[in-house]
Design a protein around this motif. Structure first.
Motif, PDB file in Angstrom:
ATOM      1  N   MET A 105       0.857  -1.178   0.000  1.00 54.73           N
ATOM      2  CA  MET A 105       0.000   0.000   0.000  1.00 54.73           C
ATOM      3  C   MET A 105       0.899   1.236   0.000  1.00 54.73           C
ATOM      4  SD  MET A 105      -2.800   1.188   2.861  1.00 54.73           S
ATOM      5  CE  MET A 105      -1.940   0.384   4.159  1.00 54.73           C
ATOM      6  N   ASP A 106       0.751   2.059  -1.021  1.00 56.35           N
ATOM      7  CA  ASP A 106       1.529   3.276  -1.161  1.00 56.35           C
ATOM      8  C   ASP A 106       0.659   4.459  -0.747  1.00 56.35           C
ATOM      9  OD1 ASP A 106       3.397   5.140  -1.801  1.00 56.35           O
ATOM     10  OD2 ASP A 106       3.202   4.915  -3.961  1.00 56.35           O
ATOM     11  N   LEU A 107       0.970   5.090   0.389  1.00 60.88           N
ATOM     12  CA  LEU A 107       0.141   6.169   0.920  1.00 60.88           C
ATOM     13  C   LEU A 107       0.260   7.465   0.131  1.00 60.88           C
ATOM     14  CD1 LEU A 107       0.568   5.673   4.763  1.00 60.88           C
ATOM     15  CD2 LEU A 107      -1.366   5.030   3.336  1.00 60.88           C
ATOM     16  N   LEU A 108       1.305   7.622  -0.662  1.00 60.46           N
ATOM     17  CA  LEU A 108       1.493   8.863  -1.406  1.00 60.46           C
ATOM     18  C   LEU A 108       1.181   8.729  -2.890  1.00 60.46           C
ATOM     19  CD1 LEU A 108       4.717  10.150   0.334  1.00 60.46           C
ATOM     20  CD2 LEU A 108       2.357  10.789   0.782  1.00 60.46           C
ATOM     21  N   LYS A 109       0.518   7.644  -3.279  1.00 62.36           N
ATOM     22  CA  LYS A 109       0.118   7.428  -4.668  1.00 62.36           C
ATOM     23  C   LYS A 109      -1.056   8.349  -5.001  1.00 62.36           C
ATOM     24  CE  LYS A 109      -2.588   4.145  -6.142  1.00 62.36           C
ATOM     25  NZ  LYS A 109      -3.225   2.871  -6.318  1.00 62.36           N
ATOM     26  N   LYS A 110      -1.045   8.923  -6.187  1.00 65.83           N
ATOM     27  CA  LYS A 110      -2.162   9.775  -6.611  1.00 65.83           C
ATOM     28  C   LYS A 110      -3.410   8.906  -6.758  1.00 65.83           C
ATOM     29  CE  LYS A 110       0.503  13.323  -8.892  1.00 65.83           C
ATOM     30  NZ  LYS A 110       0.132  14.592  -8.383  1.00 65.83           N
ATOM     31  N   ASN A 111      -4.474   9.294  -6.057  1.00 68.90           N
ATOM     32  CA  ASN A 111      -5.700   8.516  -6.101  1.00 68.90           C
ATOM     33  C   ASN A 111      -6.954   9.393  -6.022  1.00 68.90           C
ATOM     34  OD1 ASN A 111      -5.538   9.283  -3.458  1.00 68.90           O
ATOM     35  ND2 ASN A 111      -5.346   7.229  -2.621  1.00 68.90           N
ATOM     36  N   VAL A 112      -6.792  10.693  -6.228  1.00 72.44           N
ATOM     37  CA  VAL A 112      -7.918  11.626  -6.161  1.00 72.44           C
ATOM     38  C   VAL A 112      -8.141  12.191  -7.553  1.00 72.44           C
ATOM     39  CG1 VAL A 112      -8.792  13.733  -5.100  1.00 72.44           C
ATOM     40  CG2 VAL A 112      -7.385  12.179  -3.760  1.00 72.44           C
ATOM     41  N   GLY A 113      -9.346  11.986  -8.080  1.00 74.23           N
ATOM     42  CA  GLY A 113      -9.678  12.440  -9.430  1.00 74.23           C
ATOM     43  C   GLY A 113      -9.917  13.936  -9.514  1.00 74.23           C
ATOM     44  N   LYS A 114     -10.076  14.423 -10.741  1.00 73.81           N
ATOM     45  CA  LYS A 114     -10.206  15.854 -11.012  1.00 73.81           C
ATOM     46  C   LYS A 114     -11.417  16.475 -10.306  1.00 73.81           C
ATOM     47  CE  LYS A 114      -9.104  18.121 -15.020  1.00 73.81           C
ATOM     48  NZ  LYS A 114      -9.190  18.365 -16.460  1.00 73.81           N
ATOM     49  N   VAL A 115     -12.579  15.873 -10.424  1.00 75.87           N
ATOM     50  CA  VAL A 115     -13.786  16.410  -9.791  1.00 75.87           C
ATOM     51  C   VAL A 115     -13.645  16.363  -8.271  1.00 75.87           C
ATOM     52  CG1 VAL A 115     -16.271  16.075  -9.493  1.00 75.87           C
ATOM     53  CG2 VAL A 115     -15.242  15.781 -11.746  1.00 75.87           C
ATOM     54  N   ASP A 116     -13.136  15.262  -7.760  1.00 80.75           N
ATOM     55  CA  ASP A 116     -12.917  15.106  -6.325  1.00 80.75           C
ATOM     56  C   ASP A 116     -11.951  16.172  -5.809  1.00 80.75           C
ATOM     57  OD1 ASP A 116     -12.925  14.086  -3.755  1.00 80.75           O
ATOM     58  OD2 ASP A 116     -11.958  12.188  -4.268  1.00 80.75           O
ATOM     59  N   ARG A 117     -10.917  16.458  -6.575  1.00 85.04           N
ATOM     60  CA  ARG A 117      -9.937  17.481  -6.182  1.00 85.04           C
ATOM     61  C   ARG A 117     -10.582  18.856  -6.091  1.00 85.04           C
ATOM     62  NH1 ARG A 117      -4.585  17.479  -9.605  1.00 85.04           N
ATOM     63  NH2 ARG A 117      -4.032  18.898  -7.947  1.00 85.04           N
ATOM     64  N   VAL A 118     -11.366  19.219  -7.089  1.00 86.54           N
ATOM     65  CA  VAL A 118     -12.013  20.541  -7.106  1.00 86.54           C
ATOM     66  C   VAL A 118     -12.949  20.681  -5.910  1.00 86.54           C
ATOM     67  CG1 VAL A 118     -13.613  22.009  -8.376  1.00 86.54           C
ATOM     68  CG2 VAL A 118     -11.777  20.841  -9.591  1.00 86.54           C
ATOM     69  N   VAL A 119     -13.738  19.648  -5.646  1.00 82.93           N
ATOM     70  CA  VAL A 119     -14.669  19.687  -4.517  1.00 82.93           C
ATOM     71  C   VAL A 119     -13.903  19.808  -3.199  1.00 82.93           C
ATOM     72  CG1 VAL A 119     -16.378  18.337  -3.234  1.00 82.93           C
ATOM     73  CG2 VAL A 119     -16.493  18.448  -5.726  1.00 82.93           C
TER      74      VAL A 119
END
Length: 71
Positions: free
Chosen positions: A1-15
């Motif tokens: 499990m990589d805790l610093l892997k990008k896993n937040v999508g564009k819409v999720d980021r904006v919200v």
């Protein structure tokens, strides 16, 4: 499990960024509640596109094209 892997999508980021800024603003101008500091967490996870909780739960809100690097 990589805790610093990008896993937040564009819409999720904006919200996350919008809600984070609103909560941080409430610390100084609105409710003046310590709960507003949660906004700092939301803002940082939105800016860096990584969420340790998502990693722990094996969630990923990125679209397929974001995962491949097309967006």
């Amino acid at each position: 499990m990589d805790l610093l892997k990008k896993n937040v999508g564009k819409v999720d980021r904006v919200v996350r960024i919008i809600i984070g800024i609103l909560l941080i603003g409430n610390i100084f101008y609105g409710l003046q509640s310590p709960v507003g500091w949660i906004g700092l967490i939301l803002l940082l996870t939105g800016l860096f596109a990584t969420c340790p909780l998502y990693s722990a739960l094996s969630l990923d809100t990125r679209s397929t094209s974001e995962k491949v690097g097309l967006k």
